[in-house]
Design a protein around this motif. Structure first.
Motif, mmCIF file in Angstrom:
data_model
loop_
_atom_site.group_PDB
_atom_site.id
_atom_site.type_symbol
_atom_site.label_atom_id
_atom_site.label_comp_id
_atom_site.label_asym_id
_atom_site.label_seq_id
_atom_site.Cartn_x
_atom_site.Cartn_y
_atom_site.Cartn_z
ATOM 1 N N PRO A 12 34.869 51.026 46.647
ATOM 2 C CA PRO A 12 35.451 51.066 45.297
ATOM 3 C C PRO A 12 34.347 51.002 44.257
ATOM 4 C CG PRO A 12 35.647 48.851 46.176
ATOM 5 C CD PRO A 12 34.973 49.677 47.236
ATOM 6 N N VAL A 13 34.490 51.765 43.204
ATOM 7 C CA VAL A 13 33.443 51.818 42.171
ATOM 8 C C VAL A 13 34.062 51.614 40.795
ATOM 9 C CG1 VAL A 13 31.707 53.278 41.066
ATOM 10 C CG2 VAL A 13 32.032 53.405 43.539
ATOM 11 N N TYR A 14 33.590 50.609 40.100
ATOM 12 C CA TYR A 14 34.076 50.382 38.743
ATOM 13 C C TYR A 14 32.883 50.036 37.858
ATOM 14 C CZ TYR A 14 36.687 48.367 34.860
ATOM 15 O OH TYR A 14 37.191 48.084 33.620
ATOM 16 N N GLU A 16 29.749 51.107 37.750
ATOM 17 C CA GLU A 16 28.547 50.784 38.522
ATOM 18 C C GLU A 16 27.445 51.827 38.303
ATOM 19 O OE1 GLU A 16 28.263 48.047 40.169
ATOM 20 O OE2 GLU A 16 30.248 47.402 40.823
ATOM 21 N N ASP A 45 37.436 53.706 40.165
ATOM 22 C CA ASP A 45 38.580 52.946 39.675
ATOM 23 C C ASP A 45 38.624 52.978 38.145
ATOM 24 O OD1 ASP A 45 40.721 51.251 39.592
ATOM 25 O OD2 ASP A 45 39.592 49.436 40.052
ATOM 26 N N ASN A 74 42.171 52.037 35.552
ATOM 27 C CA ASN A 74 41.701 50.920 36.372
ATOM 28 C C ASN A 74 42.875 50.207 37.048
ATOM 29 O OD1 ASN A 74 40.754 47.636 36.030
ATOM 30 N ND2 ASN A 74 39.487 49.033 37.196
ATOM 31 N N GLY A 76 42.216 48.105 39.868
ATOM 32 C CA GLY A 76 41.688 46.954 40.608
ATOM 33 C C GLY A 76 41.089 47.342 41.943
ATOM 34 N N GLN A 77 40.166 46.498 42.367
ATOM 35 C CA GLN A 77 39.393 46.746 43.573
ATOM 36 C C GLN A 77 40.273 46.983 44.804
ATOM 37 O OE1 GLN A 77 37.062 43.299 44.388
ATOM 38 N NE2 GLN A 77 36.129 44.136 46.219
ATOM 39 N N ALA A 80 42.040 50.274 44.843
ATOM 40 C CA ALA A 80 41.053 51.326 45.132
ATOM 41 C C ALA A 80 40.806 51.400 46.635
ATOM 42 C CB ALA A 80 39.748 51.040 44.383
ATOM 43 N N ASP A 97 31.031 46.855 49.028
ATOM 44 C CA ASP A 97 30.948 46.852 47.568
ATOM 45 C C ASP A 97 29.900 47.851 47.110
ATOM 46 O OD1 ASP A 97 32.862 45.001 47.325
ATOM 47 O OD2 ASP A 97 31.576 43.375 46.613
ATOM 48 N N ARG A 134 30.309 28.914 41.743
ATOM 49 C CA ARG A 134 31.170 29.862 42.441
ATOM 50 C C ARG A 134 31.187 29.576 43.926
ATOM 51 N NH1 ARG A 134 31.537 36.282 41.206
ATOM 52 N NH2 ARG A 134 33.026 36.326 42.905
ATOM 53 N N ARG A 202 23.246 40.899 43.129
ATOM 54 C CA ARG A 202 23.750 42.124 42.562
ATOM 55 C C ARG A 202 22.588 42.968 42.062
ATOM 56 N NH1 ARG A 202 27.314 44.789 39.791
ATOM 57 N NH2 ARG A 202 29.492 44.443 40.289
ATOM 58 N N THR A 206 26.961 43.254 36.020
ATOM 59 C CA THR A 206 27.484 41.908 36.229
ATOM 60 C C THR A 206 28.751 41.987 37.058
ATOM 61 O OG1 THR A 206 28.635 42.195 34.150
ATOM 62 C CG2 THR A 206 26.609 40.898 34.096
ATOM 63 N N SER A 207 29.146 40.832 37.574
ATOM 64 C CA SER A 207 30.375 40.769 38.352
ATOM 65 C C SER A 207 31.551 41.232 37.496
ATOM 66 C CB SER A 207 30.619 39.346 38.828
ATOM 67 O OG SER A 207 31.897 39.261 39.398
ATOM 68 N N LYS A 208 32.455 41.958 38.130
ATOM 69 C CA LYS A 208 33.606 42.450 37.390
ATOM 70 C C LYS A 208 34.714 41.406 37.333
ATOM 71 C CE LYS A 208 31.613 46.504 37.123
ATOM 72 N NZ LYS A 208 30.290 45.983 37.486
ATOM 73 N N TYR A 209 34.463 40.253 37.950
ATOM 74 C CA TYR A 209 35.491 39.218 37.972
ATOM 75 C C TYR A 209 35.160 38.075 37.037
ATOM 76 C CZ TYR A 209 37.818 41.451 41.805
ATOM 77 O OH TYR A 209 38.509 42.346 42.556
HETATM 78 N N1 UDP Z 1 35.712 46.987 41.502
HETATM 79 C C1 UDP Z 1 36.713 47.939 41.329
HETATM 80 N N2 UDP Z 1 37.677 47.741 40.382
HETATM 81 C C2 UDP Z 1 37.710 46.613 39.614
HETATM 82 C C3 UDP Z 1 36.711 45.627 39.812
HETATM 83 C C4 UDP Z 1 35.729 45.840 40.763
HETATM 84 O O1 UDP Z 1 36.718 48.959 42.014
HETATM 85 O O2 UDP Z 1 38.600 46.501 38.769
HETATM 86 C C5 UDP Z 1 34.661 47.206 42.515
HETATM 87 C C6 UDP Z 1 33.232 47.061 42.016
HETATM 88 O O3 UDP Z 1 32.727 48.284 41.531
HETATM 89 C C7 UDP Z 1 32.496 46.625 43.275
HETATM 90 C C8 UDP Z 1 33.541 45.800 43.996
HETATM 91 O O4 UDP Z 1 34.812 46.219 43.493
HETATM 92 O O5 UDP Z 1 32.148 47.723 44.087
HETATM 93 C C9 UDP Z 1 33.333 44.321 43.839
HETATM 94 O O6 UDP Z 1 33.227 43.980 42.469
HETATM 95 P P1 UDP Z 1 32.196 42.882 41.972
HETATM 96 O O7 UDP Z 1 30.874 43.098 42.627
HETATM 97 O O8 UDP Z 1 32.222 42.893 40.496
HETATM 98 O O9 UDP Z 1 32.861 41.548 42.519
HETATM 99 P P2 UDP Z 1 32.093 40.271 43.108
HETATM 100 O O10 UDP Z 1 31.063 40.768 44.084
HETATM 101 O O11 UDP Z 1 31.494 39.600 41.932
HETATM 102 O O12 UDP Z 1 33.194 39.496 43.765
#
Ligand code: UDP
Ligand code: MG
Length: 315
Positions: A12-14, A16, A45, A74, A76-77, A80, A97, A134, A202, A206-209
């Motif tokens: 999944p790509v959001y 990036e 996504d 969008n 969500g991960q 996707a 990821d 975290r 990473r 930044t984290s998408k969460y």
């Molecule tokens: N992602 C996505 N849709 C979203 C949020 C995230 O497809 O709405 C993807 C993001 O591109 C990445 C993966 O899900 O490939 C994990 O996201 P992230 O690294 O931000 O999460 P973390 O590693 O912080 O849990």
């Protein structure tokens, strides 16, 4: 390339764009080195940056092993990933990821574990490169979730996982909206295992969460896989009702023996507030379940695909 590759990798790509080229540079060589037939499925996504353009550019470079699903928005991960599953043809499906936190070089070890007879391979990050808060928060949530749902995932945040085809086929039959793929897959697995993998910082971005989304995710994890919170709540309600009945009888008897009393009013307040808090929590909990039911009964499409880039001969 044969019609059904051995391995499908779903990513999944959001937003990036900054890290995608680095991902391609490591991912393709790592998969080529495995010496098996594979396909890569990227799901955009609804990114607002250049991710979609970069993905289609990469598709043109390696069309024989690359497919790109473009969402119109969008979702969500996990949605996707679901879309990637529905497109996938491989015998073994690996999720990853896009941010290079999961080293692509580890995919070979996941495939080996599946070949050794497991149908679900989870991963544990060896040295987790995340903020300590975290790390600890997710450990505490893991322990709680494991007790409530019986889903054993040492490291729920790690998306680098491998599944056998049968599990993916079963997931594709599920029409759940707010789901958590690794947990859903776990409930269908007969012979799951976990291996340790490296974990990196990473690459960029930044984290998408957000913190809020992490809390939401954990609510979904518990309410999506278990009724224990509701049942525990009705049990608690029963105990409290019995206790207050006893208190009532005690007070009535006291009233007739010792006369009326006004002391301890504030203690009574405290008890009342506590009970009101419990009540509100209970209503909120009910709301979580009702919300899920509501989303499910609307039966809206879970995601909308704008376009799929793929080799015509392969479909
Ligand atoms: N992602 C996505 N849709 C979203 C949020 C995230 O497809 O709405 C993807 C993001 O591109 C990445 C993966 O899900 O490939 C994990 O996201 P992230 O690294 O931000 O999460 P973390 O590693 O912080 O849990
Ligand atoms: Mg990440």
């Amino acid at each position: 390339m044969s019609h059904n590759p051995k391995l499908s990798v779903v990513i999944p790509v959001y937003n990036e764009a900054d890290g995608l080229q680095a991902l391609f540079d490591r991912l393709y060589p790592a998969l080529d080195a495995l010496n098996l037939s594979y396909e890569l499925i990227f799901i955009n996504d609804g990114s607002k940056d250049r991710s979609a353009a970069l993905l289609s550019q990469q598709y043109r470079m390696r069309p024989e092993v690359t497919r790109v699903v473009l969402f119109n928005s969008n979702y969500g991960q996990h949605m996707a990933i679901v879309a990637g599953f529905e497109q996938s043809l491989g015998e073994i499906i690996v999720t990853l990821d896009a941010d290079l936190q999961n080293p692509p070089e580890e995919i070979g070890r996941l495939v080996a574990a599946i070949d050794a007879g497991h149908d679900y391979v989870g991963t544990i990050r060896r040295e987790r490169q995340d903020h300590w808060f975290r790390r600890h928060a997710s450990r505490a949530m893991n322990a709680l979730r494991e007790r409530i749902t019986h889903i054993r995932m040492t490291d729920q945040g790690c998306m680098l996982r491998a599944y056998r085809r049968e599990i993916i086929d079963t997931i594709n039959q599920c029409r759940e909206i707010n789901t958590f793929i690794p947990a859903l897959a776990y409930t269908f697995a007969h012979h799951p295992t976990e291996i340790e993998v490296n974990h990196e910082e990473r690459f960029t971005g930044t984290s998408k969460y957000s913190f809020y989304q992490l809390i939401r995710l954990n609510f979904d994890l518990v309410t999506g896989f278990s009724l224990v919170p509701l049942q525990a709540f009705s049990l608690l309600g029963m105990i409290l009702a019995l206790a207050s009945a006893a208190l009532f009888i005690l007070l009535v008897v006291r009233r007739f023996i010792l006369g009326s009393e006004v002391e301890g009013v504030f203690t009574l307040f405290a008890i009342t507030f506590f009970l009101m808090g419990m009540l509100l929590f209970g209503i909120g909990l009910l709301g979580e379940y009702i919300g899920r039911i509501y989303q499910q009964v609307r039966q809206r499409p879970r995601y909308v695909i704008q376009a799929i880039l793929q080799d015509q001969e392969r479909v």
